[in-house]
Design an enzyme around this catalytic site. Structure first.
Site, PDB file in Angstrom:
ATOM      1  N   HIS A 135       0.839  -1.195   0.000  1.00 30.91           N
ATOM      2  CA  HIS A 135       0.000   0.000   0.000  1.00 30.91           C
ATOM      3  C   HIS A 135       0.878   1.249   0.000  1.00 30.91           C
ATOM      4  CE1 HIS A 135      -0.329   0.512   4.726  1.00 30.91           C
ATOM      5  NE2 HIS A 135       0.903   0.308   4.336  1.00 30.91           N
ATOM      6  N   CYS A 191       5.773   6.107   4.704  1.00 27.64           N
ATOM      7  CA  CYS A 191       4.635   5.382   4.111  1.00 27.64           C
ATOM      8  C   CYS A 191       4.069   6.116   2.889  1.00 27.64           C
ATOM      9  CB  CYS A 191       3.528   5.180   5.141  1.00 27.64           C
ATOM     10  SG  CYS A 191       4.085   4.237   6.556  1.00 27.64           S
ATOM     11  N   HIS A 232       4.960   0.089  -0.270  1.00 28.86           N
ATOM     12  CA  HIS A 232       5.704  -0.905   0.502  1.00 28.86           C
ATOM     13  C   HIS A 232       4.669  -1.933   0.974  1.00 28.86           C
ATOM     14  CE1 HIS A 232       3.968   1.751   3.485  1.00 28.86           C
ATOM     15  NE2 HIS A 232       3.965   0.699   4.287  1.00 28.86           N
ATOM     16  N   HIS A 253       3.180  -5.355   3.597  1.00 29.08           N
ATOM     17  CA  HIS A 253       3.061  -5.965   4.931  1.00 29.08           C
ATOM     18  C   HIS A 253       2.504  -7.372   4.804  1.00 29.08           C
ATOM     19  CE1 HIS A 253       3.629  -2.141   7.049  1.00 29.08           C
ATOM     20  NE2 HIS A 253       2.794  -1.586   6.184  1.00 29.08           N
ATOM     21  N   ASP A 264      -5.200 -10.409  -1.091  1.00 30.25           N
ATOM     22  CA  ASP A 264      -3.890 -11.061  -1.009  1.00 30.25           C
ATOM     23  C   ASP A 264      -3.068 -10.819  -2.279  1.00 30.25           C
ATOM     24  OD1 ASP A 264      -1.949 -12.619   0.244  1.00 30.25           O
ATOM     25  OD2 ASP A 264      -2.664 -14.453  -0.725  1.00 30.25           O
ATOM     26  N   HIS A 265      -1.782 -10.459  -2.084  1.00 26.88           N
ATOM     27  CA  HIS A 265      -0.873 -10.201  -3.199  1.00 26.88           C
ATOM     28  C   HIS A 265      -1.408  -9.121  -4.143  1.00 26.88           C
ATOM     29  CE1 HIS A 265       1.035 -13.663  -1.515  1.00 26.88           C
ATOM     30  NE2 HIS A 265       2.080 -13.468  -2.285  1.00 26.88           N
ATOM     31  N   GLU A 321      -0.723  -5.005  11.316  1.00 26.80           N
ATOM     32  CA  GLU A 321       0.065  -4.664  10.130  1.00 26.80           C
ATOM     33  C   GLU A 321       1.507  -5.135  10.283  1.00 26.80           C
ATOM     34  OE1 GLU A 321      -0.826  -0.811   7.648  1.00 26.80           O
ATOM     35  OE2 GLU A 321       0.638  -0.386   9.196  1.00 26.80           O
TER      36      GLU A 321
HETATM   37 ZN   LIG Z   1       2.490   0.274   5.639  1.00 27.22          ZN
END
Ligand SMILES: [Zn+2]
Ligand SMILES: [Zn+2]
Length: 306
Positions: free
Chosen positions: A166, A185, A191, A193, A231-232, A278
């Site tokens: 995100h 961020c 980046h 998680h 996901d992904h 997260e």
């Molecule tokens: Zn983040």
């Protein structure tokens, strides 16, 4: 009064919550005699297989009271003995369906030994001996039930995970302004998680199946509505909702709650809470049933976070 005596009385009478953890291993099988073999298999999946399967259960007992002159809510050895006599000594290395009469399903009043039915019975056995405020029973690290003493109401939580990228930035702001708010961020290429999602539902325990809701139906909902679409992905680009809404942990948790709330009602339970972790250092919790915020004593969550 000497100074030593007054320091020995420090805290006496003041309230405190303590927790005690106890473990046991036991087996069980989900099988109702009034259903055909096919219906049992359809209803309970592999949990219907003979002769059963086992879990390493972990029980967290939360107790409250005022401190005594010795600086304790309760003497821990009394707590240990009560838990051993009433619970672990009777269940450890046993077949739950036969360990307690309430799980005898040849009796029409009997119910299946699910996590939520078991935690309620543990409450009934421990509460005459200990000032319990909450119980949590883990069947496995990703499945647990909480019970707070309401006659039929229990909380069931399933944990799952997804990996996603995100970027935190509001489109109407400049890069500098976004970095001032969101720090690293806000970097332009995002980046990622490995998110952990805990979905907690509340409901009445069915007197026969021992379940708050159909667990596999709940797992399917979370898979279909959260894991599969998230996901992904790069959340900002791949999930349309986050094209407009900054995907902070808080916003993702709220969006998951909004997606799950009605479908969970349709399978007979109430979405109580979504917790989105997260990283080991930050998590967001959304209570879908505010103002029922009393559900999770902090002491239980402190244990759960370890
Ligand atoms: Zn983040
Ligand atoms: Zn099982």
């Amino acid at each position: 009064m000497t100074e030593m005596k007054s320091s020995a009385r420090h805290g006496q009478g003041r309230g405190c919550v303590i927790t005690r953890r106890a473990c046991f291993s036991a087996s069980h099988r989900y099988w109702l005699p009034e259903l055909s073999a096919d219906d049992n298999a359809a209803r309970f999946g592999p949990c219907a297989l003979a002769p059963g399967h086992g879990h390493n259960y972990e029980l967290i007992v939360s107790m409250a009271g005022g401190l005594d002159a010795d600086g304790m809510v309760l003497n821990l050895s009394d707590v240990k003995h009560a838990i051993r006599n009433e619970v672990t000594g009777q269940l450890d290395f046993r077949f739950l369906n036969e360990a307690w009469p309430e799980f005898d399903v040849s009796n029409p009043e009997g119910c299946l030994p699910t996590t939520e039915a078991l935690v309620r019975l543990i409450w009934q056995r421990l509460s005459p001996h200990l000032p319990i405020t909450a119980l949590r029973l883990y069947e496995q690290p990703g499945l647990w039930a909480d019970y707070l003493g309401h006659p039929m109401d229990a909380y069931l939580t399933i944990r799952t995970h997804f990996a996603a990228a995100h970027r935190l930035a509001r489109p109407e702001l400049s890069q500098e302004e976004n970095e001032a708010i969101y720090g690293k961020c806000a970097r332009p290429h995002g980046h990622g998680h490995n998110y952990l999602v805990d979905v907690t539902v509340r409901g009445a325990i069915d007197p026969r199946t021992g379940m708050v809701c159909d667990l596999s139906a709940l797992q399917r909902l979370v898979d279909d509505l959260v894991v599969e679409p998230f996901d992904h992905t790069f959340l900002n680009k791949d999930v349309p909702f986050f094209a407009e809404c900054v995907p902070t942990a808080e916003n993702i948790a709220l969006h998951i709650a909004d997606r799950l709330s009605s479908p969970i009602k349709a399978i007979g339970a109430h979405l109580h809470k979504v917790r989105l972790q997260e990283s080991p250092n930050n998590a967001a919790e959304v209570y879908a049933e505010a103002p029922k915020l009393e559900m999770t004593p902090a002491a239980l969550d402190a244990v759960a976070a370890v």
